[in-house]
Design an enzyme around this catalytic site. Structure first.
Site, PDB file in Angstrom:
ATOM      1  CE1 TYR A  82      13.669   9.389   7.053  1.00  0.00           C
ATOM      2  CE2 TYR A  82      14.154   7.630   6.417  1.00  0.00           C
ATOM      3  CZ  TYR A  82      13.379   7.737   7.341  1.00  0.00           C
ATOM      4  OH  TYR A  82      11.811   7.519   8.079  1.00  0.00           O
ATOM      5  CE  LYS A 132       0.059  17.025   5.231  1.00  0.00           C
ATOM      6  NZ  LYS A 132      -1.669  16.544   5.691  1.00  0.00           N
ATOM      7  CG  ASP A 183      -3.183  14.043   7.049  1.00  0.00           C
ATOM      8  OD1 ASP A 183      -3.102  13.595   4.850  1.00  0.00           O
ATOM      9  OD2 ASP A 183      -3.142  14.685   6.580  1.00  0.00           O
ATOM     10  CG  ASP A 240      11.547   3.602   8.205  1.00  0.00           C
ATOM     11  OD1 ASP A 240      10.920   2.745   8.036  1.00  0.00           O
ATOM     12  OD2 ASP A 240      12.175   4.530   8.945  1.00  0.00           O
ATOM     13  CG  ASP A 252       8.063  -0.027  10.608  1.00  0.00           C
ATOM     14  OD1 ASP A 252       8.542  -0.230   9.544  1.00  0.00           O
ATOM     15  OD2 ASP A 252       8.837   0.649  11.639  1.00  0.00           O
TER      16      ASP A 252
END
Length: 360
Positions: free
Chosen positions: A142, A192, A224, A248, A252
């Site tokens: 970001y 990851k 994942d 992020d 959620d």
């Protein structure tokens, strides 16, 4: 105790839910003898409309001169056509940077009165769902270098860079381990590392930091797999720490396990006690002004402010107990309403009033 609070009501339902949180804070002042001084400042879409920028310098200055910031919600389709650096979300990113807030703390807890609203099977939720996601807030993709260009083959190409330095990883990991020490002493670090160099550095620094906290259990997990495990067995998690984009997305996902985005608060913090407190949901422009929004996430964000920035755990407990009692009595806003005996649909302002009543 006297405290200065910068208030960003924002866009959409932001002003409505913020008003209910302020009502609750005023009730806390009356009950416990505190004095809170509120200063309204502009940020987001309304700041674009009134000041021509999503983040006026005056807002930054007032926030820096406050003890904490309470934020409602920002954004909406009205400003979607603006360039990225001029949209409401740029104001939030800029404010986090200006205030040096690098850690986003998002608790996700399934309250007993809302167990039926969770999409998971009862045999899964019966094991418990009470976790905190600690998300790095000022680094990663970001905030990395980005560009869009025409490559040598004539194709329009976009590049976003995910960049992390060791000190950024260490400070967010320390936040996670300190948080775990106040809970159940377990940290899952999410990355990851099988693909990304930034994740391999993340894992290296996370391991070094874990050595400083021998009393806290530590686990590595690929992002994942974490997304799958949150649905399969969320009870295994206590504190999850991860980089900006992964956090992020995962936060959620975790929020929906609690029944509604309208239930979850968050805190953005730096090195000291100062913090920015906001619900994790958006501005819901489709119901703005209709008095239908759920103010509980914002009210619980105010409770987090009392607990983490003002060192008022008793007052924070009073708000959280009041929320739970109101839900146990069957009161619901539309987003958490379901079929069942004794449930009563209430408006945004009615929900705030009921919570104030329980605090009294």
């Amino acid at each position: 105790m006297n405290k200065k609070i910068a208030v960003i009501r924002g866009d959409g339902i932001g002003p409505e839910i913020t008003e209910e949180a302020l009502k609750v804070l005023n009730e806390i002042c009356r009950k416990f003898g505190h004095s809170f001084e509120y200063t309204d400042v502009l940020m987001g879409g309304i700041a674009i409309d009134k000041a021509g920028t999503p983040l006026p310098q005056e807002t930054i200055d007032i926030c820096l001169n406050s003890d904490a910031v309470l934020l409602g919600a920002i954004g909406g389709p009205k400003w979607d056509s603006l360039p990225g650096n001029q949209r409401p979300e740029a104001g939030l990113l800029g404010l986090r940077g200006a205030l040096k807030l690098f850690a986003n703390i998002r608790p996700a807890k399934l309250l007993a009165p809302l167990a039926s609203a969770c999409p998971l099977k009862p045999e899964i939720t019966s094991k418990g769902l009470d976790l905190v996601i600690v998300r790095e807030l000022t680094g990663g993709v970001y905030f990395g270098e980005r560009k869009t260009y025409i490559d040598e083959n004539g194709a329009k190409t976009a590049v976003d860079s995910m960049k992390y330095s060791d000190y950024e990883i260490e400070r967010i990991c320390r936040t996670a381990f300190e948080t775990a020490r106040k809970r159940r002493c377990k940290v899952h670090s999410i990355d990851k590392a099988n693909v990304l160099d930034s994740s391999r550095l993340w894992r290296e620094i996370a391991h070094k930091t874990a050595e400083l906290y021998p009393d806290v259990e530590y686990f590595d997990m690929l992002v994942d797999n974490c997304a799958m495990q949150l649905v399969r067995n969320p009870a295994q998690f206590d504190v999850i720490v991860t980089e900006n984009m992964f956090g992020d997305i995962l936060s959620d996902e975790a929020s929906m396990l609690t029944g509604s985005l309208g239930m979850l608060p968050s805190a953005s913090q730096g090195d000291g006690s100062f913090g920015l407190y906001e619900p994790i949901h958006g501005s819901a422009p489709d119901i703005a002004g209709l008095n239908q929004a759920n103010p509980i996430a914002t009210i619980l964000s105010a409770a987090m402010m009392l607990r983490h920035s003002f060192d008022m755990p008793t007052e924070a407990d009073a708000i959280e107990r009041a929320v739970n009692t109101v839900l146990e009595k069957g009161y619901r806003t539309g987003d958490i309403m379901s079929e069942g005996e004794g449930l009563k649909l209430v408006s945004c302002s009615e929900m705030g009033g009921l919570i104030c009543g329980e605090i009294r």
